[in-house]
Design a protein around this motif. Structure first.
Motif, short mmCIF file in Angstrom:
data_model
loop_
_atom_site.label_atom_id
_atom_site.label_comp_id
_atom_site.label_asym_id
_atom_site.label_seq_id
_atom_site.Cartn_x
_atom_site.Cartn_y
_atom_site.Cartn_z
N PHE A 1 51.18 27.34 40.70
CA PHE A 1 50.99 27.45 39.16
C PHE A 1 49.29 27.72 39.12
CE2 PHE A 1 49.53 24.79 35.49
CZ PHE A 1 50.11 25.83 34.62
N SER A 2 48.47 27.18 40.01
CA SER A 2 47.05 27.54 39.91
C SER A 2 46.83 28.87 40.08
CB SER A 2 46.41 26.75 40.92
OG SER A 2 44.94 27.04 40.72
N SER A 3 47.34 29.51 40.78
CA SER A 3 47.27 31.15 40.95
C SER A 3 48.03 31.73 40.00
CB SER A 3 48.05 31.56 42.31
OG SER A 3 47.92 32.92 42.45
N PHE A 4 49.09 31.40 39.23
CA PHE A 4 49.62 32.03 38.00
C PHE A 4 48.72 31.70 36.99
CE2 PHE A 4 52.03 31.91 34.09
CZ PHE A 4 52.83 32.96 34.20
N LYS A 5 48.05 30.66 36.83
CA LYS A 5 46.97 30.14 35.55
C LYS A 5 45.92 31.29 35.80
CE LYS A 5 45.16 26.41 35.59
NZ LYS A 5 45.09 24.70 35.46
N ASN A 6 45.35 31.52 37.16
CA ASN A 6 44.50 32.37 37.10
C ASN A 6 44.54 33.84 36.64
OD1 ASN A 6 42.63 30.55 38.10
ND2 ASN A 6 43.23 30.81 40.32
N ARG A 7 45.90 34.21 37.06
CA ARG A 7 46.39 35.70 36.66
C ARG A 7 46.40 35.79 35.18
NH1 ARG A 7 49.75 38.19 41.17
NH2 ARG A 7 48.99 36.96 43.02
#
Length: 360
Positions: free
Chosen positions: A110-116
């Motif tokens: 989810f952290s990676s998705f939020k960065n995207r």
């Protein structure tokens, strides 16, 4: 580069050029690699192992340290699972798609998705064909000075909830890229996360999947590939869904599945009985071979090979128990060579020799 520097006769470069489709990522972006590089797996394993063992580690100590390393990995995984299930990550935007991603994805994913999602604000989307084809460009003030392109074309199919980017981010990494998210914002479909773009391996329930049956484990067999297991599971689900539509078909399906289960039980029982007999015969043959080998055994003493001392490395040290490690070594007297709690200045033998010399 080969033409510019006249390297056409270089066999190594010619081989690399002929096999470029195997090592240049641009040629296999359509394949799923979970965003991993070709050497990332070996490099991560080396980075993990060097914290627990070194070149002087014995076989016994290696096994002990390797077990400790696995336990630490499992402990970190359990801790991360606990934090994922009991802690709630913060949101960056009010989009419903981000709230849904927080419920589905693990904390790290989810952290990676939020960065995207945050990176998607760096792009402008221009409609080439409304609700069908868009061109996504990075803002002029944020244009990167690198080899990556600053514009991508994104196709979108709203009725079927499909989006495809030219960068092949989802196909290669398994997650929607910033360009696709930007087009979804412009098209106004940020209310939900399409199920076909959520891989189970990134979700909180990734470990709750199809397992090998206990019968297969007891028989010492496994299904040949993961794809075969999923195919069998999908087939059973399709049969169940079809049988629930009509009551008569449901009863027929239930009877057929009970018959199939009975046949499988008989087959497994027959296999296990045959395997037991085969194992007993193999065990008897093995015992006979061991007896023959014991008769021909020659008493030979085996020693460890000499350890070579490398420059800059510490000498190999034996692991000492606390009782031995905490014992303070007593200094040896340089005059008498005894360890009786005295040194050169307080040595009784030296004092005696000095007195004898003064008397004479």
């Amino acid at each position: 580069m080969v033409s510019r520097y006249n390297l056409k006769n270089n066999s190594h470069l010619q081989l690399m050029f002929n096999t470029r489709s195997r090592w240049i990522p641009a040629y296999f972006r359509d394949n799923f690699f979970a965003n991993m590089s070709t050497s990332q797996r070996s490099e991560s394993m080396n980075s993990l192992l060097k914290n627990w063992v070194d070149s002087h580690t014995s076989i016994y100590k290696f096994v002990v340290q390797f077990d400790k390393m696995l336990q630490s990995v499992y402990a970190r995984e359990s801790e991360e699972d606990f934090r994922t299930l009991n802690e709630e990550a913060s949101l960056w935007s009010p989009y419903p798609i981000e709230k849904e991603a927080r419920k589905v994805y693990t904390r790290n994913v989810f952290s990676s998705f939020k960065n995207r999602l945050r990176q998607s604000c760096e792009y402008n989307a221009t409609a080439i064909e409304h609700y069908a084809l868009y061109e996504v460009k990075r803002m002029e003030s944020l244009v990167a000075r690198n080899y990556f392109p600053n514009s991508y074309k994104v196709e979108i199919d709203i009725p079927n909830s499909k989006v495809s980017c030219e960068c092949k981010g989802f196909e290669f990494q398994g997650m929607l890229c910033a360009h696709a998210l930007r087009v979804m914002q412009v098209a106004g479909i940020m209310d939900h996360l399409p199920n076909n773009y959520v891989l189970k391996r990134w979700t909180k329930n990734a470990n709750k999947g199809v397992n090998i049956s206990s019968a297969c484990i007891n028989m010492g067999q496994t299904v040949e590939s993961q794809g075969d297991r999923y195919e069998l599971h999908a087939l059973m689900l399709r049969i169940i869904e079809k049988s629930l539509k009509i009551p008569s078909v449901h009863e027929l399906t239930y009877q057929k599945m009970k018959e199939l289960e009975t046949e499988l039980d008989e087959h497994i029982e027959t296999y296990l009985s045959e395997k037991k007999e085969t194992d007993e015969e193999e065990e008897e043959e093995k015992e006979e071979e061991e007896e023959e080998e014991n008769e021909l055994v020659i008493n030979v003493e085996y020693h460890d090979p000499p350890v070579s001392q490398c420059k800059g490395r510490r000498k190999p040290q034996r692991q000492k128990p606390p009782a031995e490690a905490n014992v303070k070594k007593r200094r040896k007297c340089s005059t008498c060579g005894k360890r009786e709690g005295h040194n050169f200045r307080t040595c009784p033998q030296r004092k005696k020799e000095v007195n004898d010399v003064s008397v004479n």
